[in-house]
Enzyme design. Structure first.
Site, PDB file in Angstrom:
ATOM      1  N   ARG A  99      35.070  33.780  47.070  1.00  0.00           N
ATOM      2  CA  ARG A  99      35.818  33.329  48.333  1.00  0.00           C
ATOM      3  C   ARG A  99      35.062  33.569  49.561  1.00  0.00           C
ATOM      4  O   ARG A  99      35.736  34.017  50.598  1.00  0.00           O
ATOM      5  CB  ARG A  99      37.225  33.750  48.250  1.00  0.00           C
ATOM      6  CG  ARG A  99      37.990  33.429  47.202  1.00  0.00           C
ATOM      7  CD  ARG A  99      38.552  31.912  47.368  1.00  0.00           C
ATOM      8  NE  ARG A  99      39.495  31.812  46.407  1.00  0.00           N
ATOM      9  CZ  ARG A  99      39.442  31.435  45.119  1.00  0.00           C
ATOM     10  NH1 ARG A  99      38.162  31.260  44.482  1.00  0.00           N
ATOM     11  NH2 ARG A  99      40.639  30.893  44.289  1.00  0.00           N
TER      12      ARG A  99
ATOM     13  N   SER B   2      46.896  31.383  47.046  1.00  0.00           N
ATOM     14  CA  SER B   2      46.792  32.825  46.948  1.00  0.00           C
ATOM     15  C   SER B   2      46.814  33.486  48.079  1.00  0.00           C
ATOM     16  O   SER B   2      46.082  33.020  48.837  1.00  0.00           O
ATOM     17  CB  SER B   2      45.631  32.993  45.980  1.00  0.00           C
ATOM     18  OG  SER B   2      45.488  32.656  44.973  1.00  0.00           O
TER      19      SER B   2
ATOM     20  N   GLU C 175      43.597  36.821  51.385  1.00  0.00           N
ATOM     21  CA  GLU C 175      42.634  35.833  51.120  1.00  0.00           C
ATOM     22  C   GLU C 175      42.879  34.846  52.452  1.00  0.00           C
ATOM     23  O   GLU C 175      41.905  34.248  53.047  1.00  0.00           O
ATOM     24  CB  GLU C 175      42.842  35.011  50.167  1.00  0.00           C
ATOM     25  CG  GLU C 175      41.883  33.670  49.963  1.00  0.00           C
ATOM     26  CD  GLU C 175      42.138  32.837  48.662  1.00  0.00           C
ATOM     27  OE1 GLU C 175      42.428  33.351  47.403  1.00  0.00           O
ATOM     28  OE2 GLU C 175      42.042  31.715  48.823  1.00  0.00           O
TER      29      GLU C 175
HETATM   30  N1  EPU Z   1      49.328  37.324  36.518  1.00  0.00           N
HETATM   31  C1  EPU Z   1      50.241  37.984  36.063  1.00  0.00           C
HETATM   32  N2  EPU Z   1      51.445  37.658  37.123  1.00  0.00           N
HETATM   33  C2  EPU Z   1      51.496  36.672  38.096  1.00  0.00           C
HETATM   34  C3  EPU Z   1      50.181  36.062  38.239  1.00  0.00           C
HETATM   35  C4  EPU Z   1      49.251  36.174  37.465  1.00  0.00           C
HETATM   36  O1  EPU Z   1      50.724  38.829  35.442  1.00  0.00           O
HETATM   37  O2  EPU Z   1      52.616  36.336  38.666  1.00  0.00           O
HETATM   38  C5  EPU Z   1      48.195  37.661  35.679  1.00  0.00           C
HETATM   39  C6  EPU Z   1      48.236  36.911  34.277  1.00  0.00           C
HETATM   40  O3  EPU Z   1      47.544  37.924  33.418  1.00  0.00           O
HETATM   41  C7  EPU Z   1      47.073  35.803  34.335  1.00  0.00           C
HETATM   42  C8  EPU Z   1      46.156  36.407  35.402  1.00  0.00           C
HETATM   43  O4  EPU Z   1      47.110  37.166  36.187  1.00  0.00           O
HETATM   44  O5  EPU Z   1      46.473  35.555  33.028  1.00  0.00           O
HETATM   45  C9  EPU Z   1      45.585  35.362  36.063  1.00  0.00           C
HETATM   46  O6  EPU Z   1      46.599  34.454  36.582  1.00  0.00           O
HETATM   47  P1  EPU Z   1      46.111  33.137  36.984  1.00  0.00           P
HETATM   48  O7  EPU Z   1      45.330  32.173  36.004  1.00  0.00           O
HETATM   49  O8  EPU Z   1      47.273  32.285  37.762  1.00  0.00           O
HETATM   50  O9  EPU Z   1      44.945  33.246  38.084  1.00  0.00           O
HETATM   51  P2  EPU Z   1      44.678  34.267  39.306  1.00  0.00           P
HETATM   52  O10 EPU Z   1      43.580  35.331  39.253  1.00  0.00           O
HETATM   53  O11 EPU Z   1      45.994  34.632  39.954  1.00  0.00           O
HETATM   54  C10 EPU Z   1      43.118  32.585  40.662  1.00  0.00           C
HETATM   55  C11 EPU Z   1      42.930  32.058  42.005  1.00  0.00           C
HETATM   56  C12 EPU Z   1      43.601  30.701  41.864  1.00  0.00           C
HETATM   57  C13 EPU Z   1      43.320  29.708  41.134  1.00  0.00           C
HETATM   58  C14 EPU Z   1      43.351  30.292  39.589  1.00  0.00           C
HETATM   59  C15 EPU Z   1      43.099  29.902  38.269  1.00  0.00           C
HETATM   60  C16 EPU Z   1      42.285  33.904  43.637  1.00  0.00           C
HETATM   61  C17 EPU Z   1      42.750  34.634  44.451  1.00  0.00           C
HETATM   62  N3  EPU Z   1      43.182  33.065  42.863  1.00  0.00           N
HETATM   63  O12 EPU Z   1      44.396  33.118  40.580  1.00  0.00           O
HETATM   64  O13 EPU Z   1      43.243  30.027  43.211  1.00  0.00           O
HETATM   65  O14 EPU Z   1      43.883  28.677  41.016  1.00  0.00           O
HETATM   66  O15 EPU Z   1      42.920  31.752  39.517  1.00  0.00           O
HETATM   67  O16 EPU Z   1      41.751  29.803  38.406  1.00  0.00           O
HETATM   68  O17 EPU Z   1      41.239  34.020  43.003  1.00  0.00           O
HETATM   69  C18 EPU Z   1      43.828  29.872  45.642  1.00  0.00           C
HETATM   70  O18 EPU Z   1      42.686  30.549  45.719  1.00  0.00           O
HETATM   71  O19 EPU Z   1      44.856  29.752  46.370  1.00  0.00           O
HETATM   72  C19 EPU Z   1      44.386  29.812  44.161  1.00  0.00           C
HETATM   73  C20 EPU Z   1      45.412  29.348  43.682  1.00  0.00           C
END
Ligand code: EPU
Length: 410
Positions: free
Chosen positions: A237, A309, A405
Site C-alpha cells: 500500500r 480497510s 490506510e
Molecule cells: N480477520 C478477523 N476478523 C475480521 C477481519 C479479519 O479475524 O473482522 C482475520 C481472519 O483471520 C482472516 C484474516 O484476518 O482470515 C484476513 O482477512 P481478510 O481476508 O478479510 O483480509 P484482510 O487482511 O483483513 C486485506 C486487504 C483488503 C483485501 C483483503 C483480501 C489490507 C489493509 N486489506 O484485508 O483490502 O480486500 O485483504 O485480499 O491489506 C482495502 O484495502 O480497502 C481492502 C479491502
C-alpha cells in the site's frame, strides 16, 4: 439574421465557459466575413451566395464549438460539496473544485499563480480519504480517460489507461478481452491513477505486479516524467507517489501489462473455496468469485459510507510475533519478508471487542472489523475519534501499532 446567429453562438460559447473561443481564429474569421457580406447584401444580388456562406459558416461554428466542448472539459466550481467525491459520504465542502480533461489543461492549472499559492489536493474516487473539515483550498480531479493498446505481442498486451478510468471498468474490460493479471483486483472502488499510487491489493494480487510504467507531472517543475515500475518504489500500500518527502507528482496515465495466456492466482483462502464451486477456472470465473466474496464481506460504499480497510495490516518482527503467539495461539499471520510477519489488523480489532459495535454515527462493520462505516450522519472527526480509540486499544493489548490506510485531510 447573420448578426443574430453570431450573437447566439457567442452567447453559447460564453455560457459554456469557452472563453478561449473569443480569441480563436474562427471568431476573427467570422467577424471579418460578416462585415464583408453585410456590405454585399445591401446590393441584394449576392443574397443567394450570402445565405449559402452563412450556412457554411454556421456549420463550421457549430462543429468548432462542439469540438471545444468535448476537448475542453475543464470544470471549475466554488464552494463545492464533496459528498459524492468521498466514499464515506461526508458532507464537506471545498473552496474550489477543478476538473481537467487533458494534460494541457492540467499544465495550465499547475502553472497558474493562484493555484500555486493555494493549498491543493488531488483526489481520485475518494475511496481512501477521511475529510476532517471543509477543505479551504483547491481539490483537483482528473477526467483523463481512455484505455488503449500501447503494445501487443503474441503473449501479452500493454494497456495505457487514463488516470480517471474507474478501476473496476478496467478490470471488466481486461477480463472481457481474455487478458489476465488484474482479475483478482475486481470490484475495488476508485480510479486507475489512485490505484497505482496506492498499490491496491486483494486476494493475493497487487497492482504493482502488472504496472510497467506510470506517467506523471511534477507539480513543482511542471515536467512530465515516465516512471518505470522500479522507480515507483512499490511496497505494501505504498509507492514513491505516497511519500511526502518526494516531489509531488500527479499521475495522468498508467501502463499495465496483461497476459494473453493467464496464470491464475487462486491460492488465497476464501477465493480457493469460492472457486471450488466452479466447473472451470477462467478469468471471468475468478472475477465473479472475487466479486461474490467482496459483496459478502465488504459494505457497498453507495449503501453504507466507508473507505474499505481503514487500517493497514501491521508488519511486526518475527520474534515479537512468536512471543504473542504463545499468549494467543490462534493469532493469524502471513510471511512479510525475512524476520517479519504480517498480522491481520481485522483480527486484532475483533479481539479488542470492536467488531459490529457502533459509537454514535460510526460503526465497525459486523463482517470485517477493519472497516469503519458511516451509519448516517457521521462527521470526519467522529470517525477519526473511533479510529484513535481502536488504535489505542490494539496497542494496549498487543503492543502493536496499527496505522491508518485512509488518508486524513484537514
Ligand atoms: N480477520 C478477523 N476478523 C475480521 C477481519 C479479519 O479475524 O473482522 C482475520 C481472519 O483471520 C482472516 C484474516 O484476518 O482470515 C484476513 O482477512 P481478510 O481476508 O478479510 O483480509 P484482510 O487482511 O483483513 C486485506 C486487504 C483488503 C483485501 C483483503 C483480501 C489490507 C489493509 N486489506 O484485508 O483490502 O480486500 O485483504 O485480499 O491489506 C482495502 O484495502 O480497502 C481492502 C479491502
Amino acid at each position: 439574421m447573420y448578426a443574430f446567429c453570431l450573437y447566439v453562438v457567442l452567447l453559447f460559447a460564453y455560457k459554456e465557459n469557452v472563453v478561449h473561443f473569443l480569441f480563436n481564429n474562427a471568431c476573427v474569421r467570422l467577424l471579418r466575413f460578416a462585415k464583408q457580406k453585410m456590405l454585399m447584401v445591401s446590393r441584394f444580388r449576392y443574397l443567394k451566395g450570402f445565405l449559402v456562406d452563412v450556412l457554411m459558416n454556421l456549420i463550421f461554428i457549430v462543429i468548432f464549438v462542439m469540438k471545444n466542448n468535448t476537448e475542453r472539459k475543464m470544470r471549475i466550481e466554488e464552494n463545492y460539496s464533496l459528498e459524492k467525491h468521498n466514499t464515506f459520504h461526508l458532507p464537506v465542502k471545498t473552496r474550489w473544485f477543478m476538473e481537467y480533461a487533458s494534460e494541457e489543461e492540467l499544465g495550465r492549472i499547475l502553472r497558474d499563480e493562484y493555484f500555486q499559492e493555494c493549498l491543493s489536493l488531488h483526489i481520485g474516487g475518494g475511496s481512501n480519504l477521511l475529510f476532517i473539515n471543509d477543505f479551504n483550498g483547491i481539490i483537483l480531479h482528473s477526467q483523463i480517460k481512455g484505455i488503449s493498446v500501447a503494445e501487443e505481442t503474441d503473449d501479452s498486451v500493454l494497456l495505457r489507461i487514463g488516470a480517471a478510468e474507474k478501476w473496476d471498468d478496467v478490470v471488466a474490460y481486461a477480463v472481457s478481452k481474455g487478458w489476465g493479471g488484474i482479475e483478482n483486483l475486481s470490484l475495488i472502488p476508485g480510479e486507475a491513477g489512485a490505484a497505482a499510487i496506492q498499490n491496491i491489493g486483494a486476494y493475493g494480487a497487487e497492482i504493482k505486479d502488472v504496472i510497467e510504467a506510470v506517467e506523471a507531472y511534477n507539480q513543482l517543475s511542471f515536467e512530465k516524467r515516465t516512471f518505470t515500475n522500479e522507480e515507483c518504489l512499490y511496497g505494501y500500500r505504498s509507492s514513491y507517489f505516497k511519500n511526502e518527502h518526494n516531489d509531488p507528482y500527479i499521475v495522468t496515465y498508467i501502463y499495465i501489462r496483461l497476459s494473453k495466456k493467464p496464470q491464475f492466482s487462486v491460492g488465497y483462502g476464501n477465493l480457493k473455496e469460492e472457486l471450488a464451486k466452479c466447473p472451470k477456472v477462467t478469468l471471468q470465473a475468478v472475477r465473479d468469485a472475487v466479486i461474490s466474496i467482496r459483496r459478502q464481506k465488504l459494505p457497498d460504499p453507495d449503501e453504507l459510507g466507508n473507505a474499505g480497510s481503514f487500517f493497514m495490516n501491521p508488519v511486526v518482527p518475527a520474534a515479537q510475533y512468536e512471543k504473542l503467539k504463545e499468549q494467543y495461539p490462534e493469532m493469524p499471520s502471513y510471511p512479510a519478508g525475512e524476520g517479519k510477519v504480517k498480522v491481520p489488523a481485522g483480527w486484532l480489532i475483533e479481539q479488542c471487542g470492536f467488531k459490529g459495535k457502533s459509537h454514535g454515527p460510526v460503526g465497525v462493520y459486523e463482517k470485517q472489523a477493519l472497516i469503519l462505516v458511516n451509519l448516517g450522519d457521521a462527521r470526519g472527526h467522529e470517525i477519526a475519534l473511533v479510529a484513535e480509540s481502536i488504535r489505542t486499544a490494539v496497542n494496549d493489548r498487543f503492543g502493536i501499532e496499527i496505522m491508518p490506510e485512509v488518508k486524513y485531510v484537514g
